[in-house]
Design a protein around this motif. Structure first.
Motif, short mmCIF file in Angstrom:
data_model
loop_
_atom_site.label_atom_id
_atom_site.label_comp_id
_atom_site.label_asym_id
_atom_site.label_seq_id
_atom_site.Cartn_x
_atom_site.Cartn_y
_atom_site.Cartn_z
N UNK A 46 0.85 -1.18 0.00
CA UNK A 46 0.00 0.00 0.00
C UNK A 46 0.89 1.23 0.00
N UNK A 47 0.29 2.34 -0.43
CA UNK A 47 1.01 3.60 -0.42
C UNK A 47 1.09 4.14 1.01
N UNK A 48 2.07 4.98 1.24
CA UNK A 48 2.29 5.56 2.56
C UNK A 48 1.03 6.27 3.09
N UNK A 49 0.38 7.05 2.24
CA UNK A 49 -0.81 7.78 2.70
C UNK A 49 -1.94 6.83 3.09
N UNK A 50 -2.04 5.69 2.41
CA UNK A 50 -3.05 4.69 2.78
C UNK A 50 -2.70 4.07 4.13
N UNK A 51 -1.42 3.75 4.31
CA UNK A 51 -0.97 3.13 5.55
C UNK A 51 -1.10 4.08 6.74
N UNK A 52 -1.08 5.38 6.48
CA UNK A 52 -1.26 6.36 7.55
C UNK A 52 -2.74 6.58 7.87
N UNK A 53 -3.62 5.99 7.08
CA UNK A 53 -5.05 6.15 7.31
C UNK A 53 -5.60 7.44 6.77
N UNK A 182 -2.24 17.75 -7.01
CA UNK A 182 -2.43 18.73 -5.94
C UNK A 182 -1.35 18.55 -4.88
N UNK A 183 -1.37 19.38 -3.87
CA UNK A 183 -0.36 19.29 -2.81
C UNK A 183 -0.65 18.13 -1.86
N UNK A 184 -1.90 17.66 -1.81
CA UNK A 184 -2.26 16.53 -0.94
C UNK A 184 -1.96 15.22 -1.66
N UNK A 185 -1.54 14.18 -0.92
CA UNK A 185 -1.33 12.88 -1.56
C UNK A 185 -2.60 12.38 -2.25
N UNK A 186 -2.43 11.54 -3.26
CA UNK A 186 -3.55 11.08 -4.09
C UNK A 186 -4.61 10.32 -3.30
N UNK A 187 -4.25 9.68 -2.21
CA UNK A 187 -5.23 8.86 -1.51
C UNK A 187 -5.87 9.57 -0.32
N UNK A 188 -5.64 10.86 -0.16
CA UNK A 188 -6.24 11.59 0.94
C UNK A 188 -7.69 11.91 0.60
N UNK A 189 -8.58 11.58 1.54
CA UNK A 189 -9.99 11.86 1.35
C UNK A 189 -10.24 13.34 1.59
N UNK A 190 -10.85 14.00 0.64
CA UNK A 190 -11.14 15.42 0.75
C UNK A 190 -12.53 15.60 1.32
N UNK A 191 -12.65 16.39 2.38
CA UNK A 191 -13.94 16.64 3.01
C UNK A 191 -14.82 17.51 2.14
N UNK A 192 -16.12 17.32 2.27
CA UNK A 192 -17.06 18.13 1.50
C UNK A 192 -17.70 19.13 2.45
N UNK A 193 -17.83 20.36 1.98
CA UNK A 193 -18.46 21.37 2.82
C UNK A 193 -19.97 21.30 2.66
N UNK A 194 -20.66 21.61 3.75
CA UNK A 194 -22.12 21.62 3.72
C UNK A 194 -22.60 23.05 3.68
#
Length: 195
Positions: A46-53, A182-194
């Motif tokens: 797994x990629x590092x960002x996945x392993x970091x959760x 982008x500056x965030x790793x590819x597997x980082x989940x991006x939050x959605x604004x309400x």
């Protein structure tokens, strides 16, 4: 007089018989080979960002009685600096270099060289449960790993699952994050604004 035995094979006159026989034989070989490969998976990665959760999922590592499971940071080029194992009653740990370990919740219960840790691989092995007063009986525990690369630290948490039966893999390899626009790793989940 010599007796000669004629062992010549005479294929049937039907041209479809040989084709059908070849297909059946090839299919059987593919099924057997596929099962053998599925049962002998040796590497999970797994990629590092996945392993970091960072994708929103806590990664798991299964440990078995029959063999150890390696957690390797070699592909990512990271050095393990410190490790915590919440429940050491069912898992042993070994490292490929000097290591700083902490067992249980007491931060002052350190073992090893905490300033010069230089391991890249943790070897986990399931053992028969040791009765440690105060530890509850669980079917899993948490492994926390702090790594360093280029002066920057990363924090990993893994859910260690006590497994039975035949091992499914022997190494979980952590790889560097994939390139991302982008500056965030590819597997980082991006939050959605309400709104």
């Amino acid at each position: 007089m010599k007796n000669h035995i004629n062992l010549q094979f005479k294929p049937p006159n039907n041209p479809y018989f040989l084709t059908l026989t070849s297909l059946i034989f090839s299919g059987a070989i593919l099924i057997i080979a596929g099962r053998a490969l599925a049962n002998n998976a040796v590497l999970r990665s797994m990629f590092s960002c996945q392993a970091q959760g960072l994708g929103g999922v806590i990664p798991t590592i299964n440990v078995w009685f029959q063999q150890g499971t390696n957690l390797s940071f070699i592909p990512a080029g990271e050095t393990i600096k410190k490790v915590w194992l919440n429940d050491p009653s069912q898992v042993t740990m070994d490292f490929d270099g000097p290591m700083c370990m902490q067992f249980g919740p007491d931060r002052n219960n350190n073992v090893g060289d905490c300033k010069n840790s230089a391991a890249n691989v943790i070897q986990l092995r399931r053992i028969k449960k040791i009765n440690i007063p105060g530890l509850p009986t669980t079917d899993k525990t948490l492994l926390t790993v702090v790594t360093e690369q280029g002066g920057k630290n990363k924090l990993y948490t893994f859910e260690i699952v006590y497994d039975t039966g035949s091992p499914e893999y022997h190494t979980l390899a952590i790889y560097p994050d994939p390139p991302s626009p982008s500056s965030a790793p590819a597997c980082v989940r991006v939050g959605q604004s309400r709104n």
